[in-house]
Every structure is written in C-alpha cells, then in structure tokens.
Design an enzyme around this catalytic site. Structure first.
Site, mmCIF file in Angstrom:
data_model
loop_
_atom_site.group_PDB
_atom_site.id
_atom_site.type_symbol
_atom_site.label_atom_id
_atom_site.label_comp_id
_atom_site.label_asym_id
_atom_site.label_seq_id
_atom_site.Cartn_x
_atom_site.Cartn_y
_atom_site.Cartn_z
ATOM 1 N N CYS A 99 -5.246 30.533 -12.678
ATOM 2 C CA CYS A 99 -6.374 30.880 -11.803
ATOM 3 C C CYS A 99 -7.001 29.594 -11.284
ATOM 4 O O CYS A 99 -7.193 28.649 -12.051
ATOM 5 C CB CYS A 99 -7.407 31.690 -12.599
ATOM 6 S SG CYS A 99 -8.836 32.211 -11.625
ATOM 7 N N HIS A 141 -5.235 40.831 -10.904
ATOM 8 C CA HIS A 141 -5.939 39.574 -11.187
ATOM 9 C C HIS A 141 -7.066 39.343 -10.191
ATOM 10 O O HIS A 141 -8.202 39.050 -10.574
ATOM 11 C CB HIS A 141 -4.933 38.414 -11.161
ATOM 12 C CG HIS A 141 -5.549 37.065 -11.341
ATOM 13 N ND1 HIS A 141 -5.305 36.264 -12.426
ATOM 14 C CD2 HIS A 141 -6.438 36.365 -10.572
ATOM 15 C CE1 HIS A 141 -6.010 35.151 -12.323
ATOM 16 N NE2 HIS A 141 -6.699 35.179 -11.201
ATOM 17 N N GLU A 142 -6.741 39.484 -8.896
ATOM 18 C CA GLU A 142 -7.752 39.197 -7.866
ATOM 19 C C GLU A 142 -8.903 40.207 -7.921
ATOM 20 O O GLU A 142 -10.069 39.826 -7.788
ATOM 21 C CB GLU A 142 -7.111 39.181 -6.479
ATOM 22 C CG GLU A 142 -6.090 38.075 -6.261
ATOM 23 C CD GLU A 142 -6.565 36.706 -6.686
ATOM 24 O OE1 GLU A 142 -7.775 36.397 -6.538
ATOM 25 O OE2 GLU A 142 -5.738 35.929 -7.190
ATOM 26 N N HIS A 145 -11.664 39.688 -10.400
ATOM 27 C CA HIS A 145 -12.725 38.740 -10.026
ATOM 28 C C HIS A 145 -13.939 39.471 -9.435
ATOM 29 O O HIS A 145 -15.066 38.992 -9.547
ATOM 30 C CB HIS A 145 -12.211 37.731 -8.997
ATOM 31 C CG HIS A 145 -11.409 36.601 -9.584
ATOM 32 N ND1 HIS A 145 -11.942 35.666 -10.428
ATOM 33 C CD2 HIS A 145 -10.107 36.261 -9.427
ATOM 34 C CE1 HIS A 145 -11.007 34.778 -10.771
ATOM 35 N NE2 HIS A 145 -9.880 35.122 -10.178
HETATM 36 NI NI NI Z 1 -8.154 33.928 -10.318
#
Ligand code: NI
Length: 177
Positions: A99, A141-142, A145
């Site tokens: 990341c 993953h994105e 966030h």
């Molecule tokens: Ni990330």
C-alpha cells in the site's frame, strides 16, 4: 498535480469517507486528475481519495503487465465512485499486498476470491462487474480505504508481513501499491 500520500498513523486514513453527491463537476475532475497523476508517479495499482486527504468515496485502479506483478492478470483502468461490493460465495484467498500508505512493507491478506462490484464512473454512470482473483483483491483493498481500513488490519498471519526488500530480495514486488 502529484499529491502527498498520507501514511499509516495519520488519523485521516481511519475515517469513513462520504459519498460523492454531484458528478461532472470541475472539482471531481480535478480530484481524479490528481489521483491518476499521483498513482502513476508512484507506479501504484490503485489509489483511494482518502489517501490524499480527501474524504470522498472515490477509488481508481488499473494494472497493465506490471513487472512487479508478473503473475497478475491485467486490471482495466477504472474510476469507481460510491462503490458497493458484494462477495460471490464465501471462498477466501490469500495474496500479497502492499500500500502506498504503508511504504516498504508487504503482507499476506485474505480476501474474497470472487465478488460483484458496482458504483458510478466519473460522469455518474452506474456500472457493475463480476471479478475474481487479483482484480477482486485490488478492489477490496482500495474500497477498504473508504471505510478507514488499511491492509495490515486484515492480516491474520503476521509471519508473512515484512519489508519488501527482505521478503523479496530478488527485487520482485518491491515497490508499493
Ligand atoms: Ni492502499
């Protein structure tokens, strides 16, 4: 404009981002331009608006035969706004992640193997896709966030979490994404 990417420890990375209300605006276009430029500059696979300090539910991602991901299938360049993720089945899969907000480190993270994601593009047009594997991993993953979740918070086996250059001394997968 290339923006500074916030690093783990910054409380802004732990906040829940707000939905985008208006599409086609100059400010949204400017945000997306900055995100694309920043992601390209850092050779990332994806970037979420909160990583540059903007608390909106906006992510971008895309991977094209990146030497850092020799085994990864390509992922089309995508703008995904106000996303909804729906896992297809219970099957989980382990895979290495990095990341841009956690530079220099990589870890093995369990993710849903298959999912449907939907949301809006930059013009507010709704779309959805069913994906699996690396594409599904990048999206999870994105979108994490947007809910204030960084990948280390999902690691179960900390014996597979460490510095990229130590884990991968041959130079593969050493950059951050
Ligand atoms: Ni990330």
């Amino acid at each position: 404009m290339i923006r500074e990417v916030l690093r783990m420890g910054d409380p802004r990375l732990l906040q829940r981002a707000e939905p985008v209300q208006a599409f086609g605006s100059a400010s949204l276009a400017a945000l997306l331009a900055d995100m694309r430029e920043t992601m390209a500059h850092l050779n990332g696979a994806g970037l979420a608006a909160p990583q540059i300090g903007v608390g909106l539910r906006v992510v971008i991602f895309g991977v094209h035969s990146n030497p850092r991901y020799p085994d990864a299938e390509p992922v089309p360049d995508t703008v995904l706004i106000n996303p909804l993720l729906e896992p297809l089945g219970d099957e989980m899969e382990d895979g290495w992640e990095g990341c841009l907000s956690v530079p220099g480190l990589r870890g093995v993270v369990p993710r849903f193997k298959r999912l449907r994601y939907s949301g809006c593009d930059d013009q507010g047009r709704h779309f959805s896709r069913e994906v699996s594997g690396f594409h599904a991993r990048v999206v999870q993953h994105e979108c994490d966030h947007l809910d204030g979740i960084l990948y280390p918070m999902r690691i179960r086996d900390f014996s597979r979490f460490g510095y990229s250059e130590v884990l991968f001394p041959d130079g593969s997968a050493t950059a951050d994404d």
